[in-house]
Write a protein that holds these residues in place. Sequence first.
Motif, mmCIF file in Angstrom:
data_model
loop_
_atom_site.group_PDB
_atom_site.id
_atom_site.type_symbol
_atom_site.label_atom_id
_atom_site.label_comp_id
_atom_site.label_asym_id
_atom_site.label_seq_id
_atom_site.Cartn_x
_atom_site.Cartn_y
_atom_site.Cartn_z
ATOM 1 N N ARG A 125 -6.404 -4.555 7.260
ATOM 2 C CA ARG A 125 -6.742 -2.959 6.799
ATOM 3 C C ARG A 125 -7.326 -2.635 5.788
ATOM 4 N N ASP A 128 -10.521 -3.992 5.284
ATOM 5 C CA ASP A 128 -11.881 -2.732 5.568
ATOM 6 C C ASP A 128 -11.698 -1.021 4.817
ATOM 7 N N SER A 129 -11.014 -0.901 4.457
ATOM 8 C CA SER A 129 -10.561 0.335 3.726
ATOM 9 C C SER A 129 -11.114 0.390 2.258
ATOM 10 N N ILE B 226 -7.191 6.222 -2.179
ATOM 11 C CA ILE B 226 -7.768 5.880 -2.711
ATOM 12 C C ILE B 226 -8.764 6.198 -1.791
ATOM 13 N N PRO B 227 -9.866 5.584 -2.516
ATOM 14 C CA PRO B 227 -10.906 5.502 -2.171
ATOM 15 C C PRO B 227 -10.710 4.337 -0.902
ATOM 16 N N ILE B 228 -11.745 4.871 0.508
ATOM 17 C CA ILE B 228 -11.719 4.104 1.946
ATOM 18 C C ILE B 228 -13.176 4.055 1.581
ATOM 19 N N GLY B 230 -14.610 1.531 4.049
ATOM 20 C CA GLY B 230 -14.513 1.683 5.370
ATOM 21 C C GLY B 230 -14.518 2.631 7.058
ATOM 22 N N GLN B 231 -14.482 1.321 7.696
ATOM 23 C CA GLN B 231 -13.980 2.608 8.632
ATOM 24 C C GLN B 231 -12.699 2.804 8.934
ATOM 25 N N ALA B 232 -11.693 2.492 8.418
ATOM 26 C CA ALA B 232 -9.620 2.519 8.816
ATOM 27 C C ALA B 232 -10.145 3.917 8.419
ATOM 28 N N GLU B 233 -9.025 4.575 8.595
ATOM 29 C CA GLU B 233 -8.581 6.119 8.402
ATOM 30 C C GLU B 233 -7.471 5.945 7.569
ATOM 31 N N SER B 234 -6.668 5.207 7.402
ATOM 32 C CA SER B 234 -5.715 4.861 5.780
ATOM 33 C C SER B 234 -5.474 3.708 5.939
ATOM 34 N N LEU B 235 -4.709 3.796 4.327
ATOM 35 C CA LEU B 235 -3.739 2.059 4.260
ATOM 36 C C LEU B 235 -2.845 1.945 4.443
ATOM 37 N N ASN B 236 -1.981 0.979 4.240
ATOM 38 C CA ASN B 236 -0.056 1.272 4.361
ATOM 39 C C ASN B 236 0.029 1.923 3.812
#
Lengths: 250, 250
Positions: A125, A128-129, B226-228, B230-236
């Motif tokens: 995850r 990906d981010s 935190i910039p994303i 990729g395609q993830a919506e968020s980080l853990n």
Amino acid sequence: MLWIESMKNDRVKKWKKLLTRKGREKERLFLVEGHHLIEEALKEKIVKTIIIDEEKEVPKEWTVNEKEIVRVSKNVFKEISETETPQGVIAVCDMLKQQKLTYDQGKYLLIDRVQDPGNVGTMIRTADSAGFDAVILGKGCADLYNGKTIRATQGSLFHMPVYQHILEEIVNGLKINSVKVYGSALKGARDYRSVEKTDSFGLLVGNEGEGVQEQLLAMCDEKVSIPIFGQAESLNVAVAAGILMYGLSN
Amino acid sequence: MLWIESMKNDRVKKWKKLLTRKGREKERLFLVEGHHLIEEALKEKIVKTIIIDEEKEVPKEWTVNEKEIVRVSKNVFKEISETETPQGVIAVCDMLKQQKLTYDQGKYLLIDRVQDPGNVGTMIRTADSAGFDAVILGKGCADLYNGKTIRATQGSLFHMPVYQHILEEIVNGLKINSVKVYGSALKGARDYRSVEKTDSFGLLVGNEGEGVQEQLLAMCDEKVSIPIFGQAESLNVAVAAGILMYGLSN
């Protein structure tokens, strides 16, 4: 729509086998549970069957053929479900096909023997981010298709090329193509904050207790570490990987 | 040395109550399992009783009074143990006492309604690593004394002052003392990489699904994200907290 209420039904027996790595690898199938993840799997066109709890409905917006839906009794559903509060829907999916791995300029996360599926999934995850190009799981890692891994990816396994491969070969392949490989280590390593940020590198992280294997670490261009200012002995591997993935990238 | 083999023994019943938050808070006691964690608890002088599986021995190097050791049958041990592969030793400990929280210059992690004990414990471990001065758990967080939280801290709960307090008060207290508070947010926030690094700030992170509550976020000096890529919506949340704790610090 098929209806199954017996635990002894052959399809139920087959699905239960998919709860083990051995069963998944034999059938080249895996299970995906819950609405959000199944929607991602549907986009990838890998869903073969949708198993729905007797009290639930398949969302109307899902484009699935009636033939592919199997309604099951509460008891059958429980046998296959791996979550504490099930949403009542599970998809049987074909394993993901990956393009051949190239060693082009890009960002690669290499994972050596990380055993907790939550850690492996969380790192996928984060990769990906952070805009990584690929994740490579070496031997001894938690299974990509373990339910806990899949849930921890939050769907990123469907967006991110994830390979299972011998890490020595990957490190060599990257180095031959002038992609620098950083190995994370606790000792004898350079503070990651002093490393010049780039858009092309491999990052190698390792096992929860032991870190990266010595012989693999020795192959890396440079060892990097995250400074510990307090009394903790180390960081959780998924947290460390996150700090390094963002910290080494532009 | 006391020997207990009956599940109906009063002490066993009392210990079992410590598996729930309610029971722990009533007795002001909690359980710590496994060698490493118990050694940390012994250093803190909070261990009241050591429960040892009938087939195991208390390590000789532990300075504990014979009177404080209770040997129990395998079955009794299983009733109290919360780990998959138990090491056969559990300590009953007094809850940690904290000094009164001051709002001096320093680094503070504020956690809003993070529900997974693994995430809360991992953040405490990372805060310790990153040299933070205190962690404050707001209402609705997983319990600090939950076995999963404790294991995820890897012992850092014994080194790190952890408070349970109303976060609005903490944010106000920090701001009055000119300690800037950053709230992590997905939208309308400043890229953390453009924030000047300092050794004195509060960092507020929030619930796995919803993030930080709006009214709390509104109280912060600045929202950071935190910039994303990729395609993830968020980080853990534990990974995000790690990236920000290191990324905002000198």
